[in-house]
Design a protein around this motif. Structure first.
Motif, PDB file in Angstrom:
ATOM      1  N   PRO A 127     -13.317 -12.114 -18.593  1.00 55.98           N
ATOM      2  CA  PRO A 127     -12.045 -11.450 -18.909  1.00 55.98           C
ATOM      3  C   PRO A 127     -11.092 -11.506 -17.723  1.00 55.98           C
ATOM      4  O   PRO A 127     -11.504 -11.368 -16.574  1.00 55.98           O
ATOM      5  N   PRO A 180      -7.742   1.360 -10.613  1.00 57.96           N
ATOM      6  CA  PRO A 180      -9.052   0.853 -11.039  1.00 57.96           C
ATOM      7  C   PRO A 180      -8.958  -0.450 -11.807  1.00 57.96           C
ATOM      8  O   PRO A 180      -9.475  -0.574 -12.896  1.00 57.96           O
ATOM      9  N   GLU A 181      -8.304  -1.458 -11.226  1.00 55.82           N
ATOM     10  CA  GLU A 181      -8.256  -2.776 -11.862  1.00 55.82           C
ATOM     11  C   GLU A 181      -9.569  -3.471 -11.589  1.00 55.82           C
ATOM     12  O   GLU A 181      -9.917  -3.688 -10.426  1.00 55.82           O
ATOM     13  N   ALA A 182     -10.307  -3.844 -12.619  1.00 57.39           N
ATOM     14  CA  ALA A 182     -11.556  -4.572 -12.428  1.00 57.39           C
ATOM     15  C   ALA A 182     -11.293  -6.061 -12.553  1.00 57.39           C
ATOM     16  O   ALA A 182     -10.659  -6.509 -13.504  1.00 57.39           O
ATOM     17  N   PHE A 183     -11.763  -6.812 -11.577  1.00 58.62           N
ATOM     18  CA  PHE A 183     -11.634  -8.259 -11.585  1.00 58.62           C
ATOM     19  C   PHE A 183     -13.002  -8.865 -11.896  1.00 58.62           C
ATOM     20  O   PHE A 183     -13.992  -8.498 -11.268  1.00 58.62           O
ATOM     21  N   PHE A 184     -13.019  -9.782 -12.832  1.00 57.23           N
ATOM     22  CA  PHE A 184     -14.269 -10.349 -13.332  1.00 57.23           C
ATOM     23  C   PHE A 184     -14.544 -11.729 -12.753  1.00 57.23           C
ATOM     24  O   PHE A 184     -13.625 -12.507 -12.514  1.00 57.23           O
ATOM     25  N   GLY A 185     -15.839 -12.012 -12.567  1.00 57.95           N
ATOM     26  CA  GLY A 185     -16.258 -13.354 -12.230  1.00 57.95           C
ATOM     27  C   GLY A 185     -16.297 -14.227 -13.468  1.00 57.95           C
ATOM     28  O   GLY A 185     -16.040 -13.752 -14.587  1.00 57.95           O
ATOM     29  N   ARG A 194     -15.583   8.528 -12.259  1.00 56.94           N
ATOM     30  CA  ARG A 194     -14.746   7.900 -13.258  1.00 56.94           C
ATOM     31  C   ARG A 194     -15.574   7.076 -14.228  1.00 56.94           C
ATOM     32  O   ARG A 194     -16.623   6.561 -13.886  1.00 56.94           O
ATOM     33  N   GLY A 220     -11.469   5.466 -16.021  1.00 56.43           N
ATOM     34  CA  GLY A 220     -10.856   6.389 -15.091  1.00 56.43           C
ATOM     35  C   GLY A 220     -10.856   5.959 -13.647  1.00 56.43           C
ATOM     36  O   GLY A 220     -11.409   4.954 -13.254  1.00 56.43           O
ATOM     37  N   LEU A 253     -14.967   0.914 -17.572  1.00 51.23           N
ATOM     38  CA  LEU A 253     -14.186   0.293 -18.623  1.00 51.23           C
ATOM     39  C   LEU A 253     -15.111  -0.206 -19.727  1.00 51.23           C
ATOM     40  O   LEU A 253     -16.092  -0.878 -19.454  1.00 51.23           O
ATOM     41  N   TYR A 277      -6.969  -6.830 -20.955  1.00 48.03           N
ATOM     42  CA  TYR A 277      -7.551  -8.080 -20.470  1.00 48.03           C
ATOM     43  C   TYR A 277      -7.376  -9.175 -21.512  1.00 48.03           C
ATOM     44  O   TYR A 277      -7.273  -8.910 -22.712  1.00 48.03           O
ATOM     45  N   TYR A 294     -19.622  -3.717 -11.127  1.00 48.59           N
ATOM     46  CA  TYR A 294     -20.042  -3.600 -12.523  1.00 48.59           C
ATOM     47  C   TYR A 294     -20.794  -4.854 -12.973  1.00 48.59           C
ATOM     48  O   TYR A 294     -20.535  -5.955 -12.486  1.00 48.59           O
ATOM     49  N   SER A 322     -13.819  -3.548  -8.450  1.00 49.95           N
ATOM     50  CA  SER A 322     -12.482  -2.966  -8.412  1.00 49.95           C
ATOM     51  C   SER A 322     -12.311  -2.123  -7.169  1.00 49.95           C
ATOM     52  O   SER A 322     -13.280  -1.592  -6.608  1.00 49.95           O
ATOM     53  N   PRO A 323     -11.054  -1.973  -6.732  1.00 47.31           N
ATOM     54  CA  PRO A 323     -10.787  -1.091  -5.607  1.00 47.31           C
ATOM     55  C   PRO A 323     -10.836   0.364  -6.063  1.00 47.31           C
ATOM     56  O   PRO A 323     -11.016   0.648  -7.242  1.00 47.31           O
ATOM     57  N   THR A 331      -5.981  -0.378 -19.518  1.00 52.65           N
ATOM     58  CA  THR A 331      -5.994  -1.718 -18.947  1.00 52.65           C
ATOM     59  C   THR A 331      -6.157  -2.746 -20.060  1.00 52.65           C
ATOM     60  O   THR A 331      -6.936  -2.540 -20.984  1.00 52.65           O
ATOM     61  N   PHE A 379      -7.647  -9.957 -16.019  1.00 54.80           N
ATOM     62  CA  PHE A 379      -6.750  -8.797 -15.983  1.00 54.80           C
ATOM     63  C   PHE A 379      -5.326  -9.220 -16.316  1.00 54.80           C
ATOM     64  O   PHE A 379      -4.803 -10.207 -15.790  1.00 54.80           O
ATOM     65  N   GLN A 418      -2.040  -3.039 -16.265  1.00 56.93           N
ATOM     66  CA  GLN A 418      -2.649  -1.708 -16.287  1.00 56.93           C
ATOM     67  C   GLN A 418      -1.569  -0.651 -16.138  1.00 56.93           C
ATOM     68  O   GLN A 418      -0.583  -0.868 -15.414  1.00 56.93           O
TER      69      GLN A 418
END
Lengths: 112, 113
Positions: A44, B100-105, A97, A92, A100, A36, B33, B95-96, A34, A46, A49
């Protein structure tokens, strides 16, 4: 946690294509790659990915070779607003998993 | 577009005080996270949370830190007795399951004086 290595900084000019390569030799089978983007004092954001081969979206392309030990983020026709720090992460999916983990990132400076 | 929301945007606290940083993750996400970024340094992983328990934590996340998802929508980070070196931007992400895309505040800037 998977470790990544990428160049500390890169310079480019508006309108050029920028390729940032990241190595991740200990990537695990379940890990995704991924990328960022981060501007100063912001979270960060996105970009893209992928798991293997090539992924493209409206912002960038991500190239991943068959061994998955590296990846290349390609930004077509950069502009001044693309000046930012770019992070490559591996992490993962699925049970257990790995989270990140950010490396030091690549500071991209786009000049007019 | 759904987004991760963090409050407050900036908090100043005295050394030794407890602080609670709050986050509202994206509603259908399952993984949560906390990260922090000391000024001028890289983003550091603190903890991940899944299925109402901690799934992974870093060595930074010691006994003075705790996380909670008290009501199914909020996700909080508590620092029990703040130190000067806790001054940083704290980012929450969600993330869903797949992908596993993590979206940040946008972060909470914590200043310990």
């Amino acid at each position: 946690l998977a470790k990544t290595t990428q160049p500390i900084s890169m310079d480019s000019y508006e309108g050029q294509e920028v390729n940032i390569t990241c190595s991740h030799n200990n990537i695990a089978t379940n890990d995704y790659i991924t990328w960022y983007q981060q501007f100063p004092s912001q979270g960060p954001r996105f970009i893209i990915q992928g798991y293997k081969t090539k992924v493209t979206n409206e912002v960038a392309s991500l190239f991943i070779p068959a061994d998955r030990k590296s990846s290349t983020l390609s930004l077509p026709r950069v502009s001044l607003s693309d000046t930012a720090v770019y992070y490559c992460l591996v992490g993962g999916a699925g049970p257990g998993r790995r989270a990140l983990t950010f490396g030091s990132g690549t500071r991209l400076q786009v000049q007019p | 577009e759904p987004e991760v929301t963090q409050t407050p945007s900036h908090q100043v606290t005295q050394m030794g005080q407890e602080v609670i940083l709050r986050c509202v993750p994206i509603s259908n996400h399952l993984y949560f996270y906390w990260y922090r970024q000391i000024l001028g340094q890289k983003v550091e992983f603190l903890v991940s949370f899944y299925n109402n328990e901690i799934s992974e934590k870093s060595e930074i996340f010691d006994d003075q830190f705790s996380v909670e998802r008290p009501d199914g929508s909020n996700f909080t980070l508590k620092i029990r007795s703040t130190k000067l070196e806790d001054s940083a931007m704290y980012f929450c992400a969600s993330s869903p399951a797949i992908p596993p895309e993590a979206f940040f505040g946008q972060g909470t800037r914590l200043t310990v004086v």
